[in-house]
Design an enzyme around this catalytic site. Structure first.
Site, PDB file in Angstrom:
ATOM      1  N   HIS A  84      14.124  10.115 -22.358  1.00 48.06           N
ATOM      2  CA  HIS A  84      12.810   9.675 -22.842  1.00 48.06           C
ATOM      3  C   HIS A  84      12.922   8.717 -24.038  1.00 48.06           C
ATOM      4  O   HIS A  84      13.483   9.077 -25.074  1.00 48.06           O
ATOM      5  CB  HIS A  84      12.029  10.927 -23.263  1.00 48.06           C
TER       6      HIS A  84
ATOM      7  N   THR B  42       7.656  -5.602 -18.461  1.00 47.29           N
ATOM      8  CA  THR B  42       7.259  -4.493 -19.318  1.00 47.29           C
ATOM      9  C   THR B  42       8.081  -4.444 -20.600  1.00 47.29           C
ATOM     10  O   THR B  42       9.254  -4.843 -20.605  1.00 47.29           O
ATOM     11  CB  THR B  42       7.455  -3.162 -18.548  1.00 47.29           C
ATOM     12  N   ASP B  43       7.488  -3.892 -21.653  1.00 47.46           N
ATOM     13  CA  ASP B  43       8.249  -3.721 -22.904  1.00 47.46           C
ATOM     14  C   ASP B  43       9.328  -2.649 -22.759  1.00 47.46           C
ATOM     15  O   ASP B  43      10.200  -2.523 -23.618  1.00 47.46           O
ATOM     16  CB  ASP B  43       7.313  -3.406 -24.087  1.00 47.46           C
ATOM     17  N   GLU B  44       9.289  -1.882 -21.660  1.00 52.37           N
ATOM     18  CA  GLU B  44      10.321  -0.847 -21.475  1.00 52.37           C
ATOM     19  C   GLU B  44      11.712  -1.446 -21.304  1.00 52.37           C
ATOM     20  O   GLU B  44      12.702  -0.748 -21.486  1.00 52.37           O
ATOM     21  CB  GLU B  44      10.008   0.000 -20.238  1.00 52.37           C
TER      22      GLU B  44
ATOM     23  N   TYR C  92      13.658   2.979 -13.653  1.00 49.86           N
ATOM     24  CA  TYR C  92      12.519   2.043 -13.626  1.00 49.86           C
ATOM     25  C   TYR C  92      12.788   0.857 -14.551  1.00 49.86           C
ATOM     26  O   TYR C  92      12.726  -0.306 -14.138  1.00 49.86           O
ATOM     27  CB  TYR C  92      11.219   2.749 -14.029  1.00 49.86           C
TER      28      TYR C  92
ATOM     29  N   ASP D 282      11.027  18.055 -21.912  1.00 46.25           N
ATOM     30  CA  ASP D 282      10.961  16.598 -22.094  1.00 46.25           C
ATOM     31  C   ASP D 282      11.453  15.850 -20.851  1.00 46.25           C
ATOM     32  O   ASP D 282      12.180  16.402 -20.018  1.00 46.25           O
ATOM     33  CB  ASP D 282      11.814  16.213 -23.316  1.00 46.25           C
TER      34      ASP D 282
ATOM     35  N   LYS E  36      13.372  -3.112 -13.687  1.00 47.55           N
ATOM     36  CA  LYS E  36      12.509  -4.193 -14.190  1.00 47.55           C
ATOM     37  C   LYS E  36      13.363  -5.223 -14.947  1.00 47.55           C
ATOM     38  O   LYS E  36      13.141  -6.431 -14.846  1.00 47.55           O
ATOM     39  CB  LYS E  36      11.411  -3.634 -15.102  1.00 47.55           C
TER      40      LYS E  36
ATOM     41  N   LYS F 288       0.119   8.418 -14.644  1.00 47.77           N
ATOM     42  CA  LYS F 288       0.424   7.936 -15.990  1.00 47.77           C
ATOM     43  C   LYS F 288      -0.341   8.813 -16.975  1.00 47.77           C
ATOM     44  O   LYS F 288      -1.366   9.411 -16.638  1.00 47.77           O
ATOM     45  CB  LYS F 288       0.020   6.467 -16.146  1.00 47.77           C
TER      46      LYS F 288
ATOM     47  N   LEU G  76       0.844  -1.220   0.000  1.00 51.13           N
ATOM     48  CA  LEU G  76       0.000   0.000   0.000  1.00 51.13           C
ATOM     49  C   LEU G  76       0.870   1.257   0.000  1.00 51.13           C
ATOM     50  O   LEU G  76       0.841   2.071   0.926  1.00 51.13           O
ATOM     51  CB  LEU G  76      -1.005   0.003   1.164  1.00 51.13           C
TER      52      LEU G  76
HETATM   53  P1  NAD Z   1       0.786   0.478  -9.842  1.00 44.91           P
HETATM   54  O1  NAD Z   1       1.835   1.480  -9.508  1.00 44.91           O
HETATM   55  O2  NAD Z   1      -0.591   0.927 -10.132  1.00 44.91           O
HETATM   56  O3  NAD Z   1       0.663  -0.581  -8.625  1.00 44.91           O
HETATM   57  C1  NAD Z   1       1.797  -1.118  -8.000  1.00 44.91           C
HETATM   58  C2  NAD Z   1       1.321  -1.813  -6.738  1.00 44.91           C
HETATM   59  O4  NAD Z   1       2.464  -2.428  -6.108  1.00 44.91           O
HETATM   60  C3  NAD Z   1       0.709  -0.871  -5.690  1.00 44.91           C
HETATM   61  O5  NAD Z   1      -0.466  -1.430  -5.171  1.00 44.91           O
HETATM   62  C4  NAD Z   1       1.780  -0.767  -4.621  1.00 44.91           C
HETATM   63  O6  NAD Z   1       1.246  -0.526  -3.312  1.00 44.91           O
HETATM   64  C5  NAD Z   1       2.446  -2.130  -4.712  1.00 44.91           C
HETATM   65  N1  NAD Z   1       3.827  -2.134  -4.222  1.00 44.91           N
HETATM   66  C6  NAD Z   1       4.819  -1.253  -4.530  1.00 44.91           C
HETATM   67  N2  NAD Z   1       5.942  -1.586  -3.854  1.00 44.91           N
HETATM   68  C7  NAD Z   1       5.656  -2.714  -3.147  1.00 44.91           C
HETATM   69  C8  NAD Z   1       6.412  -3.533  -2.288  1.00 44.91           C
HETATM   70  N3  NAD Z   1       7.702  -3.265  -1.999  1.00 44.91           N
HETATM   71  N4  NAD Z   1       5.810  -4.611  -1.737  1.00 44.91           N
HETATM   72  C9  NAD Z   1       4.501  -4.896  -1.993  1.00 44.91           C
HETATM   73  N5  NAD Z   1       3.732  -4.137  -2.796  1.00 44.91           N
HETATM   74  C10 NAD Z   1       4.312  -3.060  -3.370  1.00 44.91           C
HETATM   75  O7  NAD Z   1       1.389  -0.392 -11.010  1.00 44.91           O
HETATM   76  P2  NAD Z   1       0.680  -1.027 -12.293  1.00 44.91           P
HETATM   77  O8  NAD Z   1       0.625  -0.014 -13.344  1.00 44.91           O
HETATM   78  O9  NAD Z   1      -0.522  -1.739 -11.867  1.00 44.91           O
HETATM   79  O10 NAD Z   1       1.809  -2.089 -12.712  1.00 44.91           O
HETATM   80  C11 NAD Z   1       1.793  -3.403 -12.166  1.00 44.91           C
HETATM   81  C12 NAD Z   1       2.948  -4.187 -12.737  1.00 44.91           C
HETATM   82  O11 NAD Z   1       2.839  -4.222 -14.151  1.00 44.91           O
HETATM   83  C13 NAD Z   1       4.325  -3.601 -12.439  1.00 44.91           C
HETATM   84  O12 NAD Z   1       5.202  -4.660 -12.217  1.00 44.91           O
HETATM   85  C14 NAD Z   1       4.695  -2.862 -13.720  1.00 44.91           C
HETATM   86  O13 NAD Z   1       6.083  -2.809 -13.879  1.00 44.91           O
HETATM   87  C15 NAD Z   1       4.039  -3.741 -14.755  1.00 44.91           C
HETATM   88  N6  NAD Z   1       3.622  -3.080 -16.000  1.00 44.91           N
HETATM   89  C16 NAD Z   1       2.861  -1.946 -15.977  1.00 44.91           C
HETATM   90  C17 NAD Z   1       2.401  -1.396 -17.173  1.00 44.91           C
HETATM   91  C18 NAD Z   1       1.531  -0.164 -17.207  1.00 44.91           C
HETATM   92  O14 NAD Z   1       1.229   0.324 -18.296  1.00 44.91           O
HETATM   93  N7  NAD Z   1       1.055   0.350 -16.088  1.00 44.91           N
HETATM   94  C19 NAD Z   1       2.767  -1.995 -18.383  1.00 44.91           C
HETATM   95  C20 NAD Z   1       3.560  -3.145 -18.363  1.00 44.91           C
HETATM   96  C21 NAD Z   1       3.961  -3.686 -17.168  1.00 44.91           C
HETATM   97  O1  DAU Z   2       5.556   0.430 -21.716  1.00 46.45           O
HETATM   98  C1  DAU Z   2       5.061  -0.072 -20.496  1.00 46.45           C
HETATM   99  C2  DAU Z   2       5.257   0.969 -19.431  1.00 46.45           C
HETATM  100  O2  DAU Z   2       4.293   1.968 -19.686  1.00 46.45           O
HETATM  101  C3  DAU Z   2       5.108   0.430 -18.003  1.00 46.45           C
HETATM  102  O3  DAU Z   2       6.127  -0.469 -17.751  1.00 46.45           O
HETATM  103  C4  DAU Z   2       5.172   1.571 -16.991  1.00 46.45           C
HETATM  104  O4  DAU Z   2       4.906   1.072 -15.690  1.00 46.45           O
HETATM  105  C5  DAU Z   2       4.142   2.609 -17.356  1.00 46.45           C
HETATM  106  O5  DAU Z   2       4.305   3.722 -16.489  1.00 46.45           O
HETATM  107  C6  DAU Z   2       4.311   3.053 -18.803  1.00 46.45           C
HETATM  108  O6  DAU Z   2       5.530   3.813 -18.974  1.00 46.45           O
HETATM  109  P1  DAU Z   2       5.557   5.119 -19.902  1.00 46.45           P
HETATM  110  O7  DAU Z   2       6.683   5.955 -19.494  1.00 46.45           O
HETATM  111  O8  DAU Z   2       5.432   4.777 -21.330  1.00 46.45           O
HETATM  112  O9  DAU Z   2       4.128   5.744 -19.444  1.00 46.45           O
HETATM  113  P2  DAU Z   2       3.685   7.220 -19.063  1.00 46.45           P
HETATM  114  O10 DAU Z   2       2.204   7.156 -18.920  1.00 46.45           O
HETATM  115  O11 DAU Z   2       4.468   7.792 -17.953  1.00 46.45           O
HETATM  116  O12 DAU Z   2       4.030   8.031 -20.376  1.00 46.45           O
HETATM  117  C7  DAU Z   2       3.497   7.654 -21.648  1.00 46.45           C
HETATM  118  C8  DAU Z   2       4.014   8.641 -22.675  1.00 46.45           C
HETATM  119  O13 DAU Z   2       3.439   9.938 -22.413  1.00 46.45           O
HETATM  120  C9  DAU Z   2       5.508   8.848 -22.629  1.00 46.45           C
HETATM  121  O14 DAU Z   2       5.991   9.068 -23.946  1.00 46.45           O
HETATM  122  C10 DAU Z   2       5.687  10.116 -21.789  1.00 46.45           C
HETATM  123  C11 DAU Z   2       4.458  10.921 -22.151  1.00 46.45           C
HETATM  124  N1  DAU Z   2       3.922  11.799 -21.086  1.00 46.45           N
HETATM  125  C12 DAU Z   2       3.721  11.261 -19.848  1.00 46.45           C
HETATM  126  C13 DAU Z   2       3.178  12.023 -18.842  1.00 46.45           C
HETATM  127  C14 DAU Z   2       2.947  11.444 -17.464  1.00 46.45           C
HETATM  128  C15 DAU Z   2       3.587  13.102 -21.368  1.00 46.45           C
HETATM  129  O15 DAU Z   2       3.761  13.587 -22.506  1.00 46.45           O
HETATM  130  N2  DAU Z   2       3.053  13.871 -20.370  1.00 46.45           N
HETATM  131  C16 DAU Z   2       2.835  13.375 -19.119  1.00 46.45           C
HETATM  132  O16 DAU Z   2       2.332  14.144 -18.245  1.00 46.45           O
END
Ligand code: NAD
Ligand code: DAU
Length: 340
Positions: A279, A128-130, A153, A275, A157, A192, A36
């Site tokens: 990035h 993640t694809d990152e 990040y 930027d 990962k 995000k 949390l």
């Molecule tokens: P999120 O930030 O919404 O949620 C992360 C959760 O992990 C939270 O509930 C947080 O409390 C918990 N957490 C953080 N540190 C912790 C710890 N030390 N121990 C236990 N719980 C902990 O993240 P999300 O966007 O739901 O992403 C979930 C997973 O998917 C991550 O591993 C992320 O790298 C991966 N992922 C996310 C995206 C995306 O677009 N959001 C895309 C690809 C992969």
């Molecule tokens: O590709 C998967 C990843 O996607 C996950 O692993 C990450 O957890 C998730 O955060 C996400 O990463 P990105 O960096 O791609 O997502 P974000 O939403 O932060 O940004 C998406 C794009 O938008 C990126 O090119 C940066 C841009 N951006 C982001 C924010 C927050 C903006 O232009 N303005 C913004 O305010």
């Protein structure tokens, strides 16, 4: 019955996944283990607790806490571990990298140790694809590509992924990994890009756009990602990695226009700001390996975005509660003074 430990499931994707799996698998008991952090929110699981109380349990804890993790796995007779827990926001990793290393690398190691100690039948890592870094058009990242994390990040990962593969090879821990593209949908914390832009646009506030807005991402609907993870857990080969994403690339500027069109707001709300350091310009994946298992994305970009925008319109109380708290200080620190 199968006892399944899902870490980080009070966050965005994990909470959607828990709901999806409890509906799908009547023989799954799920224990959600989550620290949390600011991103964890029990409101995301409120309906799950009400509907599936008998097969769902929540435990607060840190995946980097070995004693607590081992206790949880042992006491609940866990068969399967699915690790969503992570610090997940690239921008935050640029200012506070330490917690990313602790959770995304060290925490993953602790979970792998638990999987090894208790002979867990499957350890599934959500990645993640990152981890591939950016890729020039028309290339697409495949699971065999080298890892090139650009931010703390993505480097963390990548470290987690490599640890999983090392535990598979050295200790025969039954590991699978999915690498998902950008998810959109219900319950995404408004840091995000999509929830920041949608909620700002609803309120007539500026949409902060980094640099030239021509960066490209693959925005997939969160339930398509959940389905992909489920298929890999059921049919994926041990020690293997699978990319999960729509295969559709969208420029950030086009995403902004699509959101403003859906909400009937003017493009003048787009505000160019400095930027993000380091990035990545373009992510694009090859998803054919996951498709070969029988999975396919269920939404086009337009469908995914429309559903997402509708959810934020219909669930204002969820995001307004978040946006009125400590978030305000975060937003100011993140965006103030960056206008170009
Ligand atoms: P999120 O930030 O919404 O949620 C992360 C959760 O992990 C939270 O509930 C947080 O409390 C918990 N957490 C953080 N540190 C912790 C710890 N030390 N121990 C236990 N719980 C902990 O993240 P999300 O966007 O739901 O992403 C979930 C997973 O998917 C991550 O591993 C992320 O790298 C991966 N992922 C996310 C995206 C995306 O677009 N959001 C895309 C690809 C992969
Ligand atoms: O590709 C998967 C990843 O996607 C996950 O692993 C990450 O957890 C998730 O955060 C996400 O990463 P990105 O960096 O791609 O997502 P974000 O939403 O932060 O940004 C998406 C794009 O938008 C990126 O090119 C940066 C841009 N951006 C982001 C924010 C927050 C903006 O232009 N303005 C913004 O305010």
């Amino acid at each position: 019955m199968k006892n399944v430990l899902i870490t980080g499931a009070a966050g965005f994707i994990g909470s959607n996944f828990v709901r999806y799996e409890l509906e799908k698998h009547a023989d799954w008991n799920i224990v959600v283990y989550d620290k949390l952090t600011y991103a964890g929110n029990l409101d995301n699981l409120k309906d799950v607790a009400e509907k599936f109380g008998g097969r769902y349990r929540f435990m607060q804890g840190d995946i980097a806490d070995r004693e607590a993790v081992f206790g949880c796995v042992k006491d609940n007779g866990i068969d399967l571990i699915i690790n969503f827990a992570a610090d997940s926001h690239v921008d935050r990793s640029l200012t506070e990298p330490g917690s990313f290393i602790m959770t995304d690398v060290y925490g993953t190691y602790v979970l792998l140790e638990a999987a090894r100690e208790f002979n867990i039948a499957r350890f599934h890592q959500i990645s993640t694809d990152e981890v591939y870094g950016d890729i020039e058009a028309p290339g697409r990242s495949t699971e065999e590509d080298k890892l090139h994390g650009s931010s703390p990040y993505s480097a963390s990962k990548a470290g987690g992924d490599l640890m999983c593969l090392a535990y598979a090879r050295s200790f025969n821990v039954p590991v699978t990994i999915t690498r998902g593209t950008n998810n959109i949908g219900p319950f995404q914390y408004p840091e995000k890009v999509v929830p920041v832009w949608v909620t700002n646009a609803i309120d007539g506030l500026p949409l902060p756009m980094y640099g030239d807005g021509r960066q490209m991402r693959d925005y997939q609907y969160v339930l398509d990602h959940c389905e992909g993870i489920d298929v890999v857990i059921e049919k994926g080969a041990l020690g293997e990695v699978y990319n999960i994403g729509s295969g559709i690339e969208t420029r950030n500027i086009d995403l902004a226009h699509a959101i403003l069109d859906l909400l009937g707001k003017p493009y003048s709300l787009i505000q160019t700001i400095t930027d993000r350091p380091g990035h990545d310009r373009r992510y694009a994946i090859d998803n054919s390996k996951a498709r070969e298992l029988g999975w396919q994305p269920g939404h086009t970009f337009a469908q995914a975005l429309e559903k997402t925008v509708r959810w934020y319109l219909e669930n204002e109380s969820w995001w307004r509660k978040i946006k009125s708290g400590e978030y305000l200080a975060y937003y100011k620190k993140q965006y103030a003074g960056r206008e170009i």
